[in-house]
Design a protein around this motif. Sequence first.
Motif, PDB file in Angstrom:
ATOM      1  N   TYR A 186      40.420   3.202  52.866  1.00 32.01           N
ATOM      2  CA  TYR A 186      40.323   4.304  51.904  1.00 32.01           C
ATOM      3  C   TYR A 186      40.226   5.588  52.707  1.00 32.01           C
ATOM      4  O   TYR A 186      39.287   5.768  53.489  1.00 32.01           O
ATOM      5  N   THR A 187      41.187   6.473  52.541  1.00 27.45           N
ATOM      6  CA  THR A 187      41.182   7.722  53.290  1.00 27.45           C
ATOM      7  C   THR A 187      40.883   8.895  52.371  1.00 27.45           C
ATOM      8  O   THR A 187      41.555   9.094  51.364  1.00 27.45           O
ATOM      9  N   ILE A 188      39.850   9.634  52.732  1.00 31.21           N
ATOM     10  CA  ILE A 188      39.526  10.886  52.062  1.00 31.21           C
ATOM     11  C   ILE A 188      39.717  12.011  53.070  1.00 31.21           C
ATOM     12  O   ILE A 188      39.924  11.763  54.263  1.00 31.21           O
ATOM     13  N   GLY A 189      39.665  13.265  52.606  1.00 28.13           N
ATOM     14  CA  GLY A 189      39.885  14.396  53.492  1.00 28.13           C
ATOM     15  C   GLY A 189      38.600  15.148  53.792  1.00 28.13           C
ATOM     16  O   GLY A 189      37.623  15.070  53.048  1.00 28.13           O
ATOM     17  N   MET A 190      38.628  15.860  54.889  1.00 26.59           N
ATOM     18  CA  MET A 190      37.517  16.750  55.223  1.00 26.59           C
ATOM     19  C   MET A 190      38.067  18.011  55.859  1.00 26.59           C
ATOM     20  O   MET A 190      38.815  17.949  56.840  1.00 26.59           O
ATOM     21  N   VAL A 191      37.747  19.144  55.284  1.00 25.52           N
ATOM     22  CA  VAL A 191      38.065  20.448  55.870  1.00 25.52           C
ATOM     23  C   VAL A 191      36.812  20.939  56.568  1.00 25.52           C
ATOM     24  O   VAL A 191      35.762  21.094  55.942  1.00 25.52           O
ATOM     25  N   ASP A 192      36.909  21.160  57.860  1.00 21.07           N
ATOM     26  CA  ASP A 192      35.738  21.553  58.634  1.00 21.07           C
ATOM     27  C   ASP A 192      36.106  22.717  59.548  1.00 21.07           C
ATOM     28  O   ASP A 192      37.284  22.993  59.780  1.00 21.07           O
ATOM     29  N   SER A 193      35.081  23.366  60.069  1.00 20.74           N
ATOM     30  CA  SER A 193      35.287  24.506  60.967  1.00 20.74           C
ATOM     31  C   SER A 193      35.257  24.001  62.397  1.00 20.74           C
ATOM     32  O   SER A 193      34.200  23.908  63.014  1.00 20.74           O
ATOM     33  N   LEU A 194      36.422  23.662  62.922  1.00 23.17           N
ATOM     34  CA  LEU A 194      36.524  23.139  64.272  1.00 23.17           C
ATOM     35  C   LEU A 194      36.757  24.235  65.293  1.00 23.17           C
ATOM     36  O   LEU A 194      36.479  24.049  66.484  1.00 23.17           O
ATOM     37  N   THR A 195      37.267  25.372  64.838  1.00 24.78           N
ATOM     38  CA  THR A 195      37.451  26.539  65.698  1.00 24.78           C
ATOM     39  C   THR A 195      36.985  27.772  64.930  1.00 24.78           C
ATOM     40  O   THR A 195      36.736  27.712  63.727  1.00 24.78           O
ATOM     41  N   ASP A 200      39.690  24.496  59.349  1.00 22.85           N
ATOM     42  CA  ASP A 200      39.873  25.700  58.535  1.00 22.85           C
ATOM     43  C   ASP A 200      39.863  26.970  59.379  1.00 22.85           C
ATOM     44  O   ASP A 200      40.040  28.072  58.848  1.00 22.85           O
ATOM     45  N   GLU A 201      39.633  26.829  60.696  1.00 23.94           N
ATOM     46  CA  GLU A 201      39.607  27.965  61.618  1.00 23.94           C
ATOM     47  C   GLU A 201      38.589  29.024  61.201  1.00 23.94           C
ATOM     48  O   GLU A 201      38.685  30.184  61.583  1.00 23.94           O
ATOM     49  N   SER A 202      37.610  28.613  60.376  1.00 25.28           N
ATOM     50  CA  SER A 202      36.549  29.512  59.906  1.00 25.28           C
ATOM     51  C   SER A 202      37.080  30.663  59.060  1.00 25.28           C
ATOM     52  O   SER A 202      36.449  31.720  58.980  1.00 25.28           O
ATOM     53  N   THR A 203      38.222  30.447  58.411  1.00 20.84           N
ATOM     54  CA  THR A 203      38.797  31.483  57.549  1.00 20.84           C
ATOM     55  C   THR A 203      39.191  30.894  56.209  1.00 20.84           C
ATOM     56  O   THR A 203      39.476  29.699  56.093  1.00 20.84           O
ATOM     57  N   ASN A 204      39.240  31.746  55.196  1.00 16.58           N
ATOM     58  CA  ASN A 204      39.633  31.291  53.864  1.00 16.58           C
ATOM     59  C   ASN A 204      41.055  30.745  53.851  1.00 16.58           C
ATOM     60  O   ASN A 204      41.323  29.680  53.281  1.00 16.58           O
ATOM     61  N   GLN A 205      41.999  31.478  54.466  1.00 14.11           N
ATOM     62  CA  GLN A 205      43.380  31.036  54.465  1.00 14.11           C
ATOM     63  C   GLN A 205      43.545  29.744  55.252  1.00 14.11           C
ATOM     64  O   GLN A 205      44.318  28.861  54.874  1.00 14.11           O
ATOM     65  N   GLY A 206      42.823  29.640  56.368  1.00  8.66           N
ATOM     66  CA  GLY A 206      42.871  28.401  57.127  1.00  8.66           C
ATOM     67  C   GLY A 206      42.375  27.221  56.318  1.00  8.66           C
ATOM     68  O   GLY A 206      42.921  26.115  56.395  1.00  8.66           O
ATOM     69  N   GLY A 207      41.332  27.463  55.508  1.00  6.75           N
ATOM     70  CA  GLY A 207      40.806  26.402  54.660  1.00  6.75           C
ATOM     71  C   GLY A 207      41.787  25.979  53.586  1.00  6.75           C
ATOM     72  O   GLY A 207      41.951  24.787  53.295  1.00  6.75           O
ATOM     73  N   VAL A 208      42.461  26.950  52.985  1.00  7.79           N
ATOM     74  CA  VAL A 208      43.457  26.642  51.959  1.00  7.79           C
ATOM     75  C   VAL A 208      44.604  25.840  52.556  1.00  7.79           C
ATOM     76  O   VAL A 208      45.058  24.841  51.984  1.00  7.79           O
ATOM     77  N   SER A 209      45.088  26.259  53.719  1.00  8.75           N
ATOM     78  CA  SER A 209      46.185  25.543  54.372  1.00  8.75           C
ATOM     79  C   SER A 209      45.783  24.112  54.722  1.00  8.75           C
ATOM     80  O   SER A 209      46.568  23.169  54.542  1.00  8.75           O
ATOM     81  N   VAL A 222      32.446  24.577  55.406  1.00  2.35           N
ATOM     82  CA  VAL A 222      31.226  25.175  55.920  1.00  2.35           C
ATOM     83  C   VAL A 222      30.957  26.526  55.244  1.00  2.35           C
ATOM     84  O   VAL A 222      29.977  26.700  54.531  1.00  2.35           O
ATOM     85  N   GLY A 223      31.840  27.482  55.465  1.00  2.00           N
ATOM     86  CA  GLY A 223      31.676  28.811  54.877  1.00  2.00           C
ATOM     87  C   GLY A 223      31.818  28.785  53.371  1.00  2.00           C
ATOM     88  O   GLY A 223      32.702  28.116  52.827  1.00  2.00           O
ATOM     89  N   SER A 224      30.969  29.529  52.691  1.00  2.00           N
ATOM     90  CA  SER A 224      31.020  29.556  51.226  1.00  2.00           C
ATOM     91  C   SER A 224      32.346  30.107  50.724  1.00  2.00           C
ATOM     92  O   SER A 224      32.943  29.567  49.787  1.00  2.00           O
ATOM     93  N   GLY A 225      32.815  31.168  51.360  1.00  2.00           N
ATOM     94  CA  GLY A 225      34.091  31.738  50.944  1.00  2.00           C
ATOM     95  C   GLY A 225      35.239  30.769  51.143  1.00  2.00           C
ATOM     96  O   GLY A 225      36.176  30.724  50.337  1.00  2.00           O
ATOM     97  N   VAL A 226      35.179  29.982  52.203  1.00  2.00           N
ATOM     98  CA  VAL A 226      36.222  28.985  52.465  1.00  2.00           C
ATOM     99  C   VAL A 226      36.196  27.907  51.385  1.00  2.00           C
ATOM    100  O   VAL A 226      37.238  27.521  50.847  1.00  2.00           O
ATOM    101  N   SER A 227      35.005  27.417  51.058  1.00  2.00           N
ATOM    102  CA  SER A 227      34.888  26.389  50.023  1.00  2.00           C
ATOM    103  C   SER A 227      35.405  26.887  48.678  1.00  2.00           C
ATOM    104  O   SER A 227      36.108  26.166  47.955  1.00  2.00           O
ATOM    105  N   ILE A 228      35.068  28.117  48.338  1.00  2.00           N
ATOM    106  CA  ILE A 228      35.520  28.691  47.070  1.00  2.00           C
ATOM    107  C   ILE A 228      37.034  28.849  47.071  1.00  2.00           C
ATOM    108  O   ILE A 228      37.701  28.555  46.068  1.00  2.00           O
ATOM    109  N   ALA A 229      37.595  29.317  48.186  1.00  2.00           N
ATOM    110  CA  ALA A 229      39.053  29.476  48.277  1.00  2.00           C
ATOM    111  C   ALA A 229      39.755  28.135  48.118  1.00  2.00           C
ATOM    112  O   ALA A 229      40.794  28.035  47.447  1.00  2.00           O
TER     113      ALA A 229
END
Length: 437
Positions: free
Chosen positions: A61-70, A110-119, A137-144
């Motif tokens: 079972y594969t799920i996804g994770m968006v994280d701030s790696l950079t 997500d590169e610690s950015t909203n656009q990176g998180g969306v991509s 991680v970032g609230s703005g990233v999660s919301i985006a």
Amino acid sequence: MDRRTLLKLSGLSLVGATAGCLESDEESTPTESNGGGGGGGSDGGEDTTTASDDSGSMSSYTIGMVDSLTGSLAPYGERNTRGRKLAVEAINEVGIGEDETPLNIAVEDDESTNQGGVSAAQKLVNQNGVPLLIGSVGSGVSIAIHDSVAKDAGVVQISQNSTSPELTTRPELLRMSPSGAAKGQALANLVNDDGHDTVAVTWINNDYGTGLSDVFAETFESDLGGTVEYNQPHDQGQSSYSGILTEMASTDASAWVFITYANEFTVMANEGFDQGYNTQVDYYGAESTIADSIIENTPAGSMDGMKGITESAPSDQDNYQNFVSEFESAYDASPTVWSAYAYDAVTVAALAIEAAGEFSSDALAEVVRDVTRPEGQEVFNFAEAVEVLRDGGSASDINYQGVSGPVDLDENGDPPGFYQVYSVADHKYEFGDYITS
């Protein structure tokens, strides 16, 4: 919440000091990545596809994770990586479903950015086809991610670390870390209890800073009768904030409140020390002004006397102590509550898969809250929960007690909060009273 919610638990100490929003007090480990641009690929050699064997059963079972790696939030990503891996290991010792299928997590940066998180989220949803993603991680990233990807796709989303009160307005966006609303109220009460009636506040210009500063100001002025004489944002990543500090110094405020990240506060603390502001007013902050890097990159005495409020873990609970033991054994370092939040996010996701009738977004959405609700039997790890579920129980028959504390997601997708007062003395962080919300 008011000052009467302070619990005098002097006999307790936080196991593994909670740390700030940007810098890790854990020993860092390299994160594998396949490049930038919102990608980053699978971390730690994990699979990024959900395959079936010849019999048609799921091989994983594969799920996804968006994280701030950079980027500026990468230290959080380092903590999350460790918590995530411990959770996957515990889950895969048992397996999911009657076939004991393993869990895999496809990780994107997500590169610690909203656009990176969306991509990153678009890749996980559109290419990997994940029905559930953890991020970010970032609230703005999660919301985006929620507004641009998860909401329209109907994908279940669980943020591992975001604290902005703004997430509460999006009930489908679940999270493991509590809303900063209670933290902002507690911070206002702390400043007021210390005898300050006029304050100056500067906050980082994003969803995290806006949400927390709004709650602080509302509580301090409307509920406590104080005055917020200065209340202005600052941008992330500036080389100097001397203009902001000069404006704060021109007020009558006896307390300065910094709602910002570790890197930004390091610059402010150094410039404040150079101008002698640290001896003229009292400093206050939230969880993001706790970091080893701040201590290491500021002169002794530059922050002594500073106080604040941070998220915490219930260090007296057995399951958190077990988590600490496993973490220290694996990494030779003490965890923070942020690693515990990541661990719980993965565990709740796995429990939802176990309890759901099928591996789809709709089925997971039906049960993901129920596995945390207090009406069910308390279970303290994945194995205990599985035992109940495989004995004929449903999602509502279990109540997962997270290593970060009771999860108990409410109608807004928020867990209850557990906080702690911190201070700085002799250029070191010290931790005191606990607060619950």
